[in-house]
Design an enzyme around this catalytic site. Sequence first.
Site, PDB file in Angstrom:
ATOM      1  N   ASP A 134      10.533 -51.875 -19.425  1.00 38.33           N
ATOM      2  CA  ASP A 134      10.142 -51.493 -18.065  1.00 38.33           C
ATOM      3  C   ASP A 134       8.700 -51.012 -17.925  1.00 38.33           C
ATOM      4  O   ASP A 134       7.961 -51.483 -17.072  1.00 38.33           O
ATOM      5  CB  ASP A 134      11.124 -50.436 -17.530  1.00 38.33           C
ATOM      6  CG  ASP A 134      10.944 -50.170 -16.047  1.00 38.33           C
ATOM      7  OD1 ASP A 134      10.594 -51.114 -15.325  1.00 38.33           O
ATOM      8  OD2 ASP A 134      11.162 -49.037 -15.615  1.00 38.33           O
ATOM      9  N   CYS A 188      19.676 -70.082  -6.625  1.00 37.19           N
ATOM     10  CA  CYS A 188      19.713 -69.442  -5.302  1.00 37.19           C
ATOM     11  C   CYS A 188      19.941 -70.467  -4.188  1.00 37.19           C
ATOM     12  O   CYS A 188      20.515 -70.134  -3.146  1.00 37.19           O
ATOM     13  CB  CYS A 188      18.415 -68.681  -5.031  1.00 37.19           C
ATOM     14  SG  CYS A 188      18.216 -67.181  -6.010  1.00 37.19           S
ATOM     15  N   CYS A 194      19.230 -62.123   0.952  1.00 34.90           N
ATOM     16  CA  CYS A 194      18.451 -60.948   0.520  1.00 34.90           C
ATOM     17  C   CYS A 194      17.212 -60.768   1.388  1.00 34.90           C
ATOM     18  O   CYS A 194      16.858 -59.645   1.758  1.00 34.90           O
ATOM     19  CB  CYS A 194      18.080 -61.059  -0.956  1.00 34.90           C
ATOM     20  SG  CYS A 194      17.115 -62.524  -1.396  1.00 34.90           S
ATOM     21  N   CYS A 214       8.658 -51.717   0.148  1.00 35.66           N
ATOM     22  CA  CYS A 214       9.976 -51.704  -0.493  1.00 35.66           C
ATOM     23  C   CYS A 214      10.532 -50.282  -0.558  1.00 35.66           C
ATOM     24  O   CYS A 214       9.858 -49.369  -1.043  1.00 35.66           O
ATOM     25  CB  CYS A 214       9.848 -52.293  -1.897  1.00 35.66           C
ATOM     26  SG  CYS A 214      11.365 -52.237  -2.862  1.00 35.66           S
ATOM     27  N   CYS A 240      16.910 -48.581  -3.939  1.00 33.43           N
ATOM     28  CA  CYS A 240      17.595 -49.334  -2.882  1.00 33.43           C
ATOM     29  C   CYS A 240      18.303 -50.517  -3.514  1.00 33.43           C
ATOM     30  O   CYS A 240      17.732 -51.203  -4.357  1.00 33.43           O
ATOM     31  CB  CYS A 240      16.575 -49.806  -1.842  1.00 33.43           C
ATOM     32  SG  CYS A 240      17.293 -50.795  -0.496  1.00 33.43           S
ATOM     33  N   CYS A 243      19.212 -55.673  -1.452  1.00 32.60           N
ATOM     34  CA  CYS A 243      19.003 -57.085  -1.801  1.00 32.60           C
ATOM     35  C   CYS A 243      19.922 -57.528  -2.934  1.00 32.60           C
ATOM     36  O   CYS A 243      20.067 -58.726  -3.186  1.00 32.60           O
ATOM     37  CB  CYS A 243      17.537 -57.357  -2.135  1.00 32.60           C
ATOM     38  SG  CYS A 243      16.934 -56.524  -3.618  1.00 32.60           S
ATOM     39  N   CYS A 247      23.866 -60.149  -2.212  1.00 31.57           N
ATOM     40  CA  CYS A 247      23.740 -61.410  -2.960  1.00 31.57           C
ATOM     41  C   CYS A 247      25.113 -61.971  -3.323  1.00 31.57           C
ATOM     42  O   CYS A 247      25.915 -61.288  -3.969  1.00 31.57           O
ATOM     43  CB  CYS A 247      22.922 -61.168  -4.226  1.00 31.57           C
ATOM     44  SG  CYS A 247      22.765 -62.638  -5.265  1.00 31.57           S
TER      45      CYS A 247
END
Length: 375
Positions: A134, A188, A194, A214, A240, A243, A247
């Site tokens: 990350d 997708c 989303c 965002c 959050c 999205c 999905c």
Amino acid sequence: MNVVQLQNSIKEYAASIGIDKIGFTTAAPFLELKNRLRRQQELGYQSGFEESDIEKRTEPALLLDRAESILAIAIAYPSKMQNSPKGKKGERRGIFCRASWGIDYHHVLREKLQLLEQYISERVPDAKMRSMVDTGELSDRAVAQRAGIGWSAKNCAVITPEFGSYVYLGEMITNIPFEPDVPMEDQCGDCTLCLDACPTGALIQGGQLNAQRCIAFLTQTKKPIPEEFRAKIGNRIYGCDTCQTVCPKNKGMYNLHQSAFQPEPELAKPLLVPMLNLSNREFKETYGHVSGSWRGKNPIQRNAIIALAHFKDEASVPALSELIVKDPRPLIRGTAAWALGEIGSSEGLSAIENALMTEQDPDVRMEMEKVLETI
């Protein structure tokens, strides 16, 4: 042991230590990503949390001498909370996003990568490795996508067939020339759920995110949240999931098997008012082990105040009224004044009028004056 045998044994070992998916790719430059990142920078869409040097983000050879391969790992996290507490009038609750349930994933994935490094070193003593999770230079998602972990989706997440997008990602650069896995095709299709559901329109188009809009980013900032976004934050304390939850590929992906990430219901959906006066020590003792604590208590407490405004929680007016007078932080005083305006009780408005007489900070005064002018 040749490279193919080593690669197969690494896959078996990874599964034995709780890694849900592992993939391999080359250490070649991420050229398509480089162009995309440059465009993001030009448009001002970056969050500021990521590595600013685009070359380092896209050139693994700059990060490890004689880099040959990258191992990508994925560990699933739960999308469902058992025994979820329910908020009610006078006892409203906020929510941490799913990626902040359980133990901080940075620690868990780093530990798994260290075990992998140790395993490889025992078999290839001169192996060179560099792992990251990350906060490293590389893009976890770009590496995972190229290593066949999943496809890079329109919501800017990597979606796996087995666990949906509810996966934590990490990677290891090495000088061992492993056989690369085949990337997955995008699945997708024509779906835009989303993009349509994003509360702030942060998803500009499939695979492009304006991080400045965002909610996941906004809840982590340390500044006042722009007023246009406050009502859209709802009761989100950190992050959050919209999205992800909309999905179709995530439908039925509960991922309850990783014990480290099982949520503690009272922490994942905490009562809001008690959060307002936590000391630094109390915050660290209570929330220090979850990833959502990394920015400290100030953003979390600001978000709790916004959540109380979302609920128009009159029971919180005494606590908010005390904050606008006694809290030393302008961020908290200003947000509390705005929240009292949203709740709209006469008690709260009187508190703002009284506090305004002694308030010195120009930004806080502006918040207070705006409320009183509107009323």
